[in-house]
Design a protein around this motif. Sequence first.
Motif, mmCIF file in Angstrom:
data_model
loop_
_atom_site.group_PDB
_atom_site.id
_atom_site.type_symbol
_atom_site.label_atom_id
_atom_site.label_comp_id
_atom_site.label_asym_id
_atom_site.label_seq_id
_atom_site.Cartn_x
_atom_site.Cartn_y
_atom_site.Cartn_z
ATOM 1 N N TYR A 126 0.654 -1.642 -0.505
ATOM 2 C CA TYR A 126 0.190 -0.199 -0.365
ATOM 3 C C TYR A 126 0.759 1.336 -0.086
ATOM 4 C CZ TYR A 126 -4.058 -2.661 0.688
ATOM 5 O OH TYR A 126 -5.664 -3.360 0.340
ATOM 6 N N ALA A 127 2.145 0.989 1.042
ATOM 7 C CA ALA A 127 2.891 2.616 0.492
ATOM 8 C C ALA A 127 3.641 3.376 -0.889
ATOM 9 C CB ALA A 127 4.126 2.298 1.622
ATOM 10 N N GLU A 128 3.508 2.037 -1.755
ATOM 11 C CA GLU A 128 3.444 2.584 -2.732
ATOM 12 C C GLU A 128 2.041 3.482 -3.246
ATOM 13 O OE1 GLU A 128 4.540 -0.511 -6.189
ATOM 14 O OE2 GLU A 128 4.920 -1.391 -4.191
ATOM 15 N N GLY A 129 1.417 4.002 -2.580
ATOM 16 C CA GLY A 129 0.603 4.526 -2.679
ATOM 17 C C GLY A 129 -1.318 4.098 -3.790
ATOM 18 N N PHE A 130 -1.096 2.353 -3.488
ATOM 19 C CA PHE A 130 -2.368 1.849 -4.100
ATOM 20 C C PHE A 130 -3.358 2.452 -3.132
ATOM 21 C CE2 PHE A 130 1.265 -0.796 -5.908
ATOM 22 C CZ PHE A 130 0.068 -1.066 -6.917
ATOM 23 N N ASP A 131 -5.194 1.990 -3.578
ATOM 24 C CA ASP A 131 -5.972 2.673 -2.794
ATOM 25 C C ASP A 131 -6.802 1.287 -2.234
ATOM 26 O OD1 ASP A 131 -6.054 5.243 -2.497
ATOM 27 O OD2 ASP A 131 -6.484 5.043 -5.352
ATOM 28 N N ARG A 132 -6.357 0.664 -3.614
ATOM 29 C CA ARG A 132 -6.633 -1.573 -2.796
ATOM 30 C C ARG A 132 -6.414 -2.247 -3.695
ATOM 31 N NH1 ARG A 132 -12.651 -1.057 -5.101
ATOM 32 N NH2 ARG A 132 -12.977 -2.668 -4.324
ATOM 33 N N LEU A 133 -5.829 -3.035 -3.069
ATOM 34 C CA LEU A 133 -4.269 -4.529 -3.653
ATOM 35 C C LEU A 133 -5.690 -5.872 -3.371
ATOM 36 C CD1 LEU A 133 -1.321 -3.280 -1.993
ATOM 37 C CD2 LEU A 133 -1.773 -4.193 -4.281
ATOM 38 N N PHE A 134 -5.307 -5.968 -4.683
ATOM 39 C CA PHE A 134 -6.193 -7.753 -4.627
ATOM 40 C C PHE A 134 -4.678 -8.740 -4.519
ATOM 41 C CE2 PHE A 134 -10.055 -5.050 -5.374
ATOM 42 C CZ PHE A 134 -10.662 -5.480 -4.146
ATOM 43 N N TYR A 135 -5.094 -10.299 -3.983
ATOM 44 C CA TYR A 135 -3.823 -11.452 -4.386
ATOM 45 C C TYR A 135 -5.229 -12.336 -5.758
ATOM 46 C CZ TYR A 135 -1.139 -15.203 -3.815
ATOM 47 O OH TYR A 135 -0.437 -16.204 -3.636
ATOM 48 N N VAL A 136 -5.060 -12.895 -6.573
ATOM 49 C CA VAL A 136 -5.684 -13.639 -7.643
ATOM 50 C C VAL A 136 -4.801 -14.644 -7.843
ATOM 51 C CG1 VAL A 136 -6.618 -13.462 -9.433
ATOM 52 C CG2 VAL A 136 -6.046 -10.713 -8.547
ATOM 53 N N ARG A 137 -5.296 -15.927 -7.791
ATOM 54 C CA ARG A 137 -4.374 -17.221 -7.749
ATOM 55 C C ARG A 137 -5.581 -17.779 -9.404
ATOM 56 N NH1 ARG A 137 -4.452 -19.764 -2.346
ATOM 57 N NH2 ARG A 137 -6.540 -19.209 -2.551
ATOM 58 N N VAL A 138 -4.587 -18.533 -10.047
ATOM 59 C CA VAL A 138 -5.860 -19.178 -11.033
ATOM 60 C C VAL A 138 -6.938 -20.512 -9.913
ATOM 61 C CG1 VAL A 138 -5.247 -20.688 -12.846
ATOM 62 C CG2 VAL A 138 -4.787 -18.527 -13.018
ATOM 63 N N ALA A 139 -7.575 -20.319 -10.742
ATOM 64 C CA ALA A 139 -8.640 -21.656 -10.300
ATOM 65 C C ALA A 139 -9.367 -22.634 -11.894
ATOM 66 C CB ALA A 139 -10.186 -21.194 -9.440
ATOM 67 N N GLU A 140 -9.943 -23.346 -10.964
ATOM 68 C CA GLU A 140 -10.470 -24.399 -12.214
ATOM 69 C C GLU A 140 -11.292 -23.370 -13.348
ATOM 70 O OE1 GLU A 140 -10.299 -28.516 -11.479
ATOM 71 O OE2 GLU A 140 -8.547 -27.461 -10.727
ATOM 72 N N ASN A 141 -10.455 -24.338 -14.752
ATOM 73 C CA ASN A 141 -12.038 -23.888 -15.568
ATOM 74 C C ASN A 141 -12.095 -22.025 -16.062
ATOM 75 O OD1 ASN A 141 -12.884 -26.933 -16.265
ATOM 76 N ND2 ASN A 141 -14.138 -26.278 -14.784
ATOM 77 N N PHE A 142 -10.986 -21.507 -15.745
ATOM 78 C CA PHE A 142 -11.340 -20.111 -16.343
ATOM 79 C C PHE A 142 -12.021 -19.151 -15.466
ATOM 80 C CE2 PHE A 142 -9.281 -21.857 -20.454
ATOM 81 C CZ PHE A 142 -8.704 -21.062 -20.361
ATOM 82 N N ARG A 143 -11.415 -19.534 -14.176
ATOM 83 C CA ARG A 143 -11.817 -19.381 -13.103
ATOM 84 C C ARG A 143 -10.879 -18.431 -11.535
ATOM 85 N NH1 ARG A 143 -17.391 -20.848 -12.688
ATOM 86 N NH2 ARG A 143 -17.789 -19.673 -10.542
ATOM 87 N N PHE A 144 -10.973 -17.040 -11.502
ATOM 88 C CA PHE A 144 -10.445 -16.980 -10.727
ATOM 89 C C PHE A 144 -10.651 -16.813 -9.124
ATOM 90 C CE2 PHE A 144 -9.158 -15.553 -14.978
ATOM 91 C CZ PHE A 144 -8.379 -15.702 -14.615
ATOM 92 N N ASP A 145 -9.718 -16.681 -8.164
ATOM 93 C CA ASP A 145 -9.708 -16.486 -7.409
ATOM 94 C C ASP A 145 -8.696 -15.547 -6.536
ATOM 95 O OD1 ASP A 145 -10.673 -17.258 -4.005
ATOM 96 O OD2 ASP A 145 -8.040 -18.005 -3.571
ATOM 97 N N VAL A 146 -10.219 -14.195 -6.279
ATOM 98 C CA VAL A 146 -9.798 -12.934 -5.915
ATOM 99 C C VAL A 146 -9.631 -12.661 -4.436
ATOM 100 C CG1 VAL A 146 -9.974 -10.613 -6.108
ATOM 101 C CG2 VAL A 146 -10.129 -12.109 -7.964
ATOM 102 N N ARG A 147 -8.806 -12.119 -4.166
ATOM 103 C CA ARG A 147 -9.180 -12.079 -2.625
ATOM 104 C C ARG A 147 -8.710 -10.394 -2.585
ATOM 105 N NH1 ARG A 147 -6.103 -15.894 1.397
ATOM 106 N NH2 ARG A 147 -5.257 -16.285 0.104
ATOM 107 N N GLU A 148 -8.642 -9.928 -0.691
ATOM 108 C CA GLU A 148 -8.033 -8.969 -0.415
ATOM 109 C C GLU A 148 -6.588 -9.325 -0.245
ATOM 110 O OE1 GLU A 148 -10.113 -5.445 2.267
ATOM 111 O OE2 GLU A 148 -11.558 -6.566 0.955
ATOM 112 N N TRP A 149 -5.757 -8.275 -0.684
ATOM 113 C CA TRP A 149 -4.511 -8.057 -0.365
ATOM 114 C C TRP A 149 -3.993 -8.303 1.612
ATOM 115 C CZ3 TRP A 149 0.052 -9.709 -3.269
ATOM 116 C CH2 TRP A 149 1.162 -9.117 -2.539
ATOM 117 N N GLN A 150 -3.413 -9.419 2.049
ATOM 118 C CA GLN A 150 -2.909 -9.001 3.449
ATOM 119 C C GLN A 150 -1.617 -8.478 3.113
ATOM 120 O OE1 GLN A 150 -5.968 -8.961 5.622
ATOM 121 N NE2 GLN A 150 -7.085 -10.110 4.206
#
Length: 157
Positions: A126-150
């Motif tokens: 966040y210190a770089e200046g992001f207002d929001r950050l997310f962590y994305v992981r590839v899931a099955e069948n072109f789905r994605f798991d999106v979580r808030e950045w910790q």
Amino acid sequence: MELMIFIGLQASGKSTFFRTHFATTHELVSKDLMRNNRNKARRQAQLIEASLKEGRSVVVDNTNATVEERASIIQIGKMYGSEIIGYYFESRLKNCCDRNQLRSGKAKVPDVAIYATIKRLVRPCYAEGFDRLFYVRVAENFRFDVREWQENEVKDG
Ligand SMILES: Nc1ncnc2c1ncn2[C@@H]1O[C@H](COP(=O)(O)OP(=O)(O)OP(=O)(O)O)[C@@H](O)[C@H]1O
Ligand SMILES: [Mg+2]
């Protein structure tokens, strides 16, 4: 108005995520779309600025591996008052090399390119200046798991 910055190794899923999530709502800016341009950084800055000036949200889809690369993008976003959103894509070397092998044509990069990027790759914060950050992981069948950045969580483990 949003300025989204994708971060992650080659074949971590960035462009696929763009297509499934933002293709109809956000402009795509990517150095992959300017193969013959001598000064890609400058061209990229121009394209981002042109969109934000007209109030159009943008996704910047490159590896964006370093703080410096991201800083120049974030600076433009701040100038136009856009929300700065980062998406970090899980970047395990083996997974990305495996997915890269399955690609064909220009999309397939030499493995050494992925090795070179992982050496430079710095996790965003966040210190770089992001207002929001997310962590994305590839899931099955072109789905994605999106979580808030910790910020303190172990990533890519
Ligand atoms: N959720 C998913 N499910 C299944 N396959 C996926 C998924 N996301 C991406 N892939 C596949 O993984 C490969 C890499 O994805 P993609 O091209 O989106 O990566 P990228 O991060 O944009 O890579 P680059 O930085 O080289 O442009 C592609 O062949 C894509 O079809
Ligand atoms: Mg891509």
